[in-house]
Design an enzyme around this catalytic site. Structure first.
Site, PDB file in Angstrom:
ATOM      1  CB  THR A   1     -10.441 -10.568   4.810  1.00  0.00           C
ATOM      2  OG1 THR A   1      -9.513  -9.910   4.591  1.00  0.00           O
ATOM      3  CG2 THR A   1     -10.666 -11.148   6.103  1.00  0.00           C
TER       4      THR A   1
ATOM      5  CG  PHE B   1      -2.060   1.102   1.154  1.00  0.00           C
ATOM      6  CD1 PHE B   1      -1.601   2.418   1.973  1.00  0.00           C
ATOM      7  CD2 PHE B   1      -3.008   1.056   0.634  1.00  0.00           C
ATOM      8  CE1 PHE B   1      -2.365   3.503   1.975  1.00  0.00           C
ATOM      9  CE2 PHE B   1      -4.096   2.197   0.429  1.00  0.00           C
ATOM     10  CZ  PHE B   1      -3.488   3.396   1.239  1.00  0.00           C
TER      11      PHE B   1
ATOM     12  CG  HIS C   1      -6.688  -6.018   3.730  1.00  0.00           C
ATOM     13  ND1 HIS C   1      -5.329  -6.009   4.216  1.00  0.00           N
ATOM     14  CD2 HIS C   1      -6.918  -4.594   4.053  1.00  0.00           C
ATOM     15  CE1 HIS C   1      -4.912  -5.165   4.270  1.00  0.00           C
ATOM     16  NE2 HIS C   1      -5.789  -4.123   4.621  1.00  0.00           N
TER      17      HIS C   1
HETATM   18  N1  LIG Z   1      -1.307  -8.161   3.442  1.00  0.00           N
HETATM   19  C1  LIG Z   1      -0.345  -7.578   2.806  1.00  0.00           C
HETATM   20  C2  LIG Z   1       0.052  -6.182   2.988  1.00  0.00           C
HETATM   21  N2  LIG Z   1      -0.832  -5.670   4.043  1.00  0.00           N
HETATM   22  C3  LIG Z   1      -0.234  -4.284   4.380  1.00  0.00           C
HETATM   23  C4  LIG Z   1      -0.403  -3.107   3.312  1.00  0.00           C
HETATM   24  O1  LIG Z   1       0.413  -2.950   2.357  1.00  0.00           O
HETATM   25  C5  LIG Z   1      -0.296  -1.656   4.262  1.00  0.00           C
HETATM   26  O2  LIG Z   1       0.997  -1.754   4.629  1.00  0.00           O
HETATM   27  C6  LIG Z   1      -0.951  -1.642   5.662  1.00  0.00           C
HETATM   28  O3  LIG Z   1      -2.449  -1.651   4.997  1.00  0.00           O
HETATM   29  C7  LIG Z   1      -0.760  -0.447   6.061  1.00  0.00           C
HETATM   30  O4  LIG Z   1      -1.193   0.789   5.308  1.00  0.00           O
HETATM   31  N3  LIG Z   1       0.913  -5.648   2.409  1.00  0.00           N
HETATM   32  C8  LIG Z   1       1.704  -6.494   1.278  1.00  0.00           C
HETATM   33  O5  LIG Z   1       2.802  -5.867   0.848  1.00  0.00           O
HETATM   34  N4  LIG Z   1       1.551  -7.820   1.015  1.00  0.00           N
HETATM   35  C9  LIG Z   1       0.443  -8.348   1.853  1.00  0.00           C
HETATM   36  O6  LIG Z   1       0.386  -9.528   1.551  1.00  0.00           O
HETATM   37  C1  LIG Z   2      -3.342  -9.007   1.351  1.00  0.00           C
HETATM   38  C2  LIG Z   2      -3.577  -8.806   3.061  1.00  0.00           C
HETATM   39  O1  LIG Z   2      -3.664  -7.772   3.570  1.00  0.00           O
HETATM   40  C3  LIG Z   2      -3.748 -10.126   3.621  1.00  0.00           C
HETATM   41  O2  LIG Z   2      -2.611 -10.732   3.744  1.00  0.00           O
HETATM   42  C4  LIG Z   2      -4.333  -9.917   4.944  1.00  0.00           C
HETATM   43  O3  LIG Z   2      -4.925 -11.123   5.354  1.00  0.00           O
HETATM   44  P1  LIG Z   2      -6.372 -11.236   5.862  1.00  0.00           P
HETATM   45  O4  LIG Z   2      -7.288 -11.023   4.684  1.00  0.00           O
HETATM   46  O5  LIG Z   2      -6.633 -12.973   6.161  1.00  0.00           O
HETATM   47  O6  LIG Z   2      -6.613 -10.499   6.932  1.00  0.00           O
END
Ligand SMILES: Nc1c(NC[C@H](O)[C@H](O)[C@H](O)CO)[nH]c(=O)[nH]c1=O
Ligand SMILES: CC(=O)[C@@H](O)COP(=O)(O)O
Length: 167
Positions: A95, A66, A97
């Site tokens: 989820t 992000f 997300h």
């Molecule tokens: N789940 C993953 C994330 N999650 C974190 C977000 O990218 C971000 O840092 C957070 O939401 C705070 O703003 N990031 C990844 O790069 N890969 C993932 O699988």
């Molecule tokens: C892509 C993500 O943020 C993911 O790893 C978060 O996992 P979850 O969807 O099980 O909360």
């Protein structure tokens, strides 16, 4: 050809311009760093192989995918670069997300290309699981960091060609 038969990173070096005198930024996220640091290694080594100088490669880390958009914007705003490579790895969890992160980073990096008029390269893996990510970070399907570096060189060279048309 189905992906399972492909090395997605294969390319013909003869069709890659020299990266000598080009200046690159690499912004890499540390979520899933066992994968993203392989992407970084692939991208960095590929730039060097094609003539880039170490002092012309600026590497910065951000927490997650992000943050790649703002990290890329910092690069565009505060550094004089010919291209920025954005590297990350988003892996599906339980989820939705995943969907929001992928949509945000995709549209964010696209917007940076328009806002700064230099190439911002999308080197972000968006996979169902860790195995798929590993396969694309130096595994059987190549290294997305290598692909991103080649793309950065080609797009930076294209921009130089277009700028010369103005002269
Ligand atoms: N789940 C993953 C994330 N999650 C974190 C977000 O990218 C971000 O840092 C957070 O939401 C705070 O703003 N990031 C990844 O790069 N890969 C993932 O699988
Ligand atoms: C892509 C993500 O943020 C993911 O790893 C978060 O996992 P979850 O969807 O099980 O909360």
């Amino acid at each position: 050809m189905a992906t399972y038969l492909k090395n997605l990173s294969s390319y013909d070096p003869k069709h890659v311009p020299s990266a000598k005198n080009m200046k690159f930024g690499i912004v890499v996220s540390d979520w899933n760093d066992s994968v993203t640091h392989k992407l970084l290694e692939g991208a960095y080594n590929t730039l060097i192989e094609h003539g880039a100088n170490e002092e012309n490669i600026l590497v910065k880390h951000v927490p997650g995918a992000f943050e790649l958009t703002l990290g890329g914007q910092f690069m565009g705003e505060y550094a004089d670069l010919d291209a920025v490579i954005c590297l990350g790895c988003v892996i599906q969890g339980e989820t939705r997300h995943f969907d929001y992160i992928c949509q945000s980073v995709t549209s964010g990096i696209t917007e940076l290309n328009m806002n700064y008029n230099i190439p911002f390269i999308f080197g972000v893996l968006t996979t169902d699981n860790l195995e798929q990510a590993i396969d694309r970070a130096g595994g059987k399907h190549g290294n997305k960091g290598v692909e991103a570096a080649i793309t950065a060189i080609k797009m930076a060279a294209l921009q130089k060609e277009m700028e010369e048309l103005e002269e």
